[in-house]
Design a protein around this motif. Sequence first.
Motif, PDB file in Angstrom:
ATOM      1  N   ILE A  21       0.833  -1.201   0.000  1.00 44.39           N
ATOM      2  CA  ILE A  21       0.000   0.000   0.000  1.00 44.39           C
ATOM      3  C   ILE A  21       0.870   1.254   0.000  1.00 44.39           C
ATOM      4  O   ILE A  21       0.606   2.203  -0.715  1.00 44.39           O
ATOM      5  N   ALA A  22       1.918   1.266   0.794  1.00 46.21           N
ATOM      6  CA  ALA A  22       2.790   2.440   0.863  1.00 46.21           C
ATOM      7  C   ALA A  22       4.193   2.013   1.288  1.00 46.21           C
ATOM      8  O   ALA A  22       4.368   1.020   1.978  1.00 46.21           O
ATOM      9  N   ARG A  37       7.354   9.341   1.160  1.00 49.31           N
ATOM     10  CA  ARG A  37       6.354   8.273   1.152  1.00 49.31           C
ATOM     11  C   ARG A  37       5.848   8.092  -0.271  1.00 49.31           C
ATOM     12  O   ARG A  37       5.487   9.047  -0.941  1.00 49.31           O
ATOM     13  N   ALA A  38       5.808   6.838  -0.712  1.00 43.24           N
ATOM     14  CA  ALA A  38       5.310   6.508  -2.048  1.00 43.24           C
ATOM     15  C   ALA A  38       4.086   5.611  -1.919  1.00 43.24           C
ATOM     16  O   ALA A  38       4.104   4.625  -1.187  1.00 43.24           O
ATOM     17  N   THR A  39       3.007   5.972  -2.614  1.00 45.55           N
ATOM     18  CA  THR A  39       1.770   5.188  -2.637  1.00 45.55           C
ATOM     19  C   THR A  39       1.353   5.023  -4.092  1.00 45.55           C
ATOM     20  O   THR A  39       1.935   5.657  -4.973  1.00 45.55           O
TER      21      THR A  39
END
Length: 53
Positions: A21-22, A37-39
Amino acid sequence: MPESIARAIESAPPTSARRLIAAGLIRRRPGSTLALRATPAGVTGTIRKAVTR
């Protein structure tokens, strides 16, 4: 639900339908902190001055 079925469900391996998810990181350097943060929706991040404690 019988106890034996409940235990089997709890110990079952993750299914292939699960996905990340992230993902993120925090990097602390003298004088600043970087948070990333990568989503699936995109990437966000901040750079902040270090706080003295």
